[in-house]
Design a protein around this motif. Sequence first.
Motif, PDB file in Angstrom:
ATOM      1  N   GLU A  47      -3.990   7.198  -3.438  1.00 31.52           N
ATOM      2  CA  GLU A  47      -3.749   5.958  -2.713  1.00 31.52           C
ATOM      3  C   GLU A  47      -3.619   4.833  -3.718  1.00 31.52           C
TER       4      GLU A  47
ATOM      5  N   ASP B 163       0.836  -1.196   0.000  1.00 32.49           N
ATOM      6  CA  ASP B 163       0.000   0.000   0.000  1.00 32.49           C
ATOM      7  C   ASP B 163       0.872   1.247   0.000  1.00 32.49           C
TER       8      ASP B 163
ATOM      9  N   CYS C  16       0.477   5.841  -0.108  1.00 34.63           N
ATOM     10  CA  CYS C  16      -0.288   7.075  -0.265  1.00 34.63           C
ATOM     11  C   CYS C  16       0.691   8.177  -0.622  1.00 34.63           C
TER      12      CYS C  16
END
Length: 160
Positions: free
Chosen positions: A69, A52, A54
């Motif tokens: 994101e 992940d 951002c």
Amino acid sequence: MDRAAPHSVTIRLAESSDRDAWIRLRDALWPGTPDDHRSEVDAFLSRPSPRDACFLAVAPDGAVIGFAEARLREYADGCVTSPVGYLEGIWVEPDHRRTRVGEALVAAVEGWARSRGCTEMASDRALDNEASGRFHEAAGFEEVERAVLYRKTLDPGALD
């Protein structure tokens, strides 16, 4: 990973000190679920995952004016490779749109996905969000499918 963006805007990964600004931008993109935004951002910041990311767009005065994101997914509709870099959400403050900030955020996500072995990117949008569709196409995405999704609440008292 800092990248220069148009008009001296910097694109960089989110940090703990960005929590409130990131939540504010998430609230703008996905209104109505502020508690979820707080818990998801806190979880991301306390337990970072290599799957992940951002990215934030930061103006010269330090104001956070956009975010993107991304996540690595094993599969995405229309893609033939795995993993796939997935643009989960992107938002640029209205006063900073059409200045290539969104393009710079997408480029940062693409670089991140490439560095993790991805050869494809995917994303989605609501069917009625034509502005998002124009943005995605301008960013090089091609539409691969349209869908209408359904849900139904099950009555817990009605057992078979």
